[in-house]
Design a protein around this motif. Sequence first.
Motif, PDB file in Angstrom:
ATOM      1  N   UNK A  41      -8.003  -5.956  -4.154  1.00 29.01           N
ATOM      2  CA  UNK A  41      -8.063  -4.571  -4.632  1.00 29.01           C
ATOM      3  C   UNK A  41      -7.686  -4.551  -6.101  1.00 29.01           C
ATOM      4  N   UNK A  42      -8.488  -3.868  -6.896  1.00 29.46           N
ATOM      5  CA  UNK A  42      -8.198  -3.733  -8.327  1.00 29.46           C
ATOM      6  C   UNK A  42      -7.671  -2.317  -8.555  1.00 29.46           C
ATOM      7  N   UNK A  43      -6.475  -2.192  -9.126  1.00 33.40           N
ATOM      8  CA  UNK A  43      -5.839  -0.897  -9.334  1.00 33.40           C
ATOM      9  C   UNK A  43      -5.830  -0.548 -10.814  1.00 33.40           C
ATOM     10  N   UNK A  44      -6.052   0.701 -11.087  1.00 30.97           N
ATOM     11  CA  UNK A  44      -6.138   1.201 -12.453  1.00 30.97           C
ATOM     12  C   UNK A  44      -4.787   1.143 -13.157  1.00 30.97           C
ATOM     13  N   UNK A  45      -4.831   1.083 -14.456  1.00 30.34           N
ATOM     14  CA  UNK A  45      -3.607   1.088 -15.254  1.00 30.34           C
ATOM     15  C   UNK A  45      -2.932   2.443 -15.258  1.00 30.34           C
ATOM     16  N   UNK A  46      -3.671   3.483 -14.833  1.00 31.93           N
ATOM     17  CA  UNK A  46      -3.123   4.835 -14.818  1.00 31.93           C
ATOM     18  C   UNK A  46      -2.155   5.074 -13.669  1.00 31.93           C
ATOM     19  N   UNK A  47      -2.172   4.203 -12.668  1.00 34.21           N
ATOM     20  CA  UNK A  47      -1.262   4.359 -11.531  1.00 34.21           C
ATOM     21  C   UNK A  47       0.143   3.900 -11.920  1.00 34.21           C
ATOM     22  N   UNK A  48       1.112   4.715 -11.576  1.00 30.55           N
ATOM     23  CA  UNK A  48       2.492   4.354 -11.875  1.00 30.55           C
ATOM     24  C   UNK A  48       2.972   3.284 -10.906  1.00 30.55           C
ATOM     25  N   UNK A  49       4.091   2.692 -11.226  1.00 29.92           N
ATOM     26  CA  UNK A  49       4.675   1.664 -10.375  1.00 29.92           C
ATOM     27  C   UNK A  49       5.011   2.230  -8.989  1.00 29.92           C
ATOM     28  N   UNK A  50       5.523   3.456  -8.972  1.00 32.65           N
ATOM     29  CA  UNK A  50       5.855   4.109  -7.708  1.00 32.65           C
ATOM     30  C   UNK A  50       4.619   4.393  -6.866  1.00 32.65           C
ATOM     31  N   UNK A  51       3.531   4.786  -7.524  1.00 39.78           N
ATOM     32  CA  UNK A  51       2.285   5.061  -6.797  1.00 39.78           C
ATOM     33  C   UNK A  51       1.720   3.790  -6.184  1.00 39.78           C
ATOM     34  N   UNK A  52       1.798   2.682  -6.910  1.00 39.14           N
ATOM     35  CA  UNK A  52       1.321   1.395  -6.381  1.00 39.14           C
ATOM     36  C   UNK A  52       2.181   0.983  -5.190  1.00 39.14           C
ATOM     37  N   UNK A  53       3.491   1.140  -5.325  1.00 34.30           N
ATOM     38  CA  UNK A  53       4.400   0.802  -4.227  1.00 34.30           C
ATOM     39  C   UNK A  53       4.096   1.639  -2.987  1.00 34.30           C
ATOM     40  N   UNK A  54       3.869   2.934  -3.172  1.00 38.17           N
ATOM     41  CA  UNK A  54       3.552   3.831  -2.054  1.00 38.17           C
ATOM     42  C   UNK A  54       2.236   3.422  -1.393  1.00 38.17           C
ATOM     43  N   UNK A  55       1.222   3.116  -2.187  1.00 37.47           N
ATOM     44  CA  UNK A  55      -0.075   2.698  -1.671  1.00 37.47           C
ATOM     45  C   UNK A  55       0.043   1.424  -0.832  1.00 37.47           C
ATOM     46  N   UNK A  56       0.754   0.431  -1.357  1.00 41.06           N
ATOM     47  CA  UNK A  56       0.909  -0.831  -0.638  1.00 41.06           C
ATOM     48  C   UNK A  56       1.785  -0.667   0.609  1.00 41.06           C
ATOM     49  N   UNK A  57       2.789   0.188   0.540  1.00 31.16           N
ATOM     50  CA  UNK A  57       3.631   0.466   1.702  1.00 31.16           C
ATOM     51  C   UNK A  57       2.825   1.127   2.805  1.00 31.16           C
ATOM     52  N   UNK A  58       1.978   2.080   2.450  1.00 31.82           N
ATOM     53  CA  UNK A  58       1.129   2.749   3.446  1.00 31.82           C
ATOM     54  C   UNK A  58       0.157   1.762   4.100  1.00 31.82           C
ATOM     55  N   UNK A  59      -0.427   0.886   3.300  1.00 31.42           N
ATOM     56  CA  UNK A  59      -1.332  -0.138   3.850  1.00 31.42           C
ATOM     57  C   UNK A  59      -0.588  -1.048   4.824  1.00 31.42           C
ATOM     58  N   UNK A  60       0.630  -1.407   4.469  1.00 27.03           N
ATOM     59  CA  UNK A  60       1.412  -2.303   5.327  1.00 27.03           C
ATOM     60  C   UNK A  60       1.841  -1.605   6.609  1.00 27.03           C
ATOM     61  N   UNK A  61       2.305  -0.368   6.483  1.00 25.06           N
ATOM     62  CA  UNK A  61       2.851   0.338   7.629  1.00 25.06           C
ATOM     63  C   UNK A  61       1.778   0.782   8.612  1.00 25.06           C
ATOM     64  N   UNK A  62       0.676   1.310   8.111  1.00 28.06           N
ATOM     65  CA  UNK A  62      -0.330   1.890   8.991  1.00 28.06           C
ATOM     66  C   UNK A  62      -1.531   0.995   9.244  1.00 28.06           C
TER      67      UNK A  62
END
Length: 68
Positions: free
Chosen positions: A16-37
Amino acid sequence: MAITSVGPVQYQVEKVRLSRDLSRGAVRKLLTDHAEYGGWELTRLRRYRDGTREVWIRRKIIKVASTL
């Protein structure tokens, strides 16, 4: 999406390629959701000079034997 084998276990791998506009917290939330669900786990994260991130995630492929 690719399928790789590590010993007897097979994994489904996504890059997955993520944009530079995403904050560190947003990336963490995205990856956490992928892992959890979705059952994904982080394999590798690479951050480039331009601020984009490339993330490799994987999950086990569980094959169920037919009981019929």
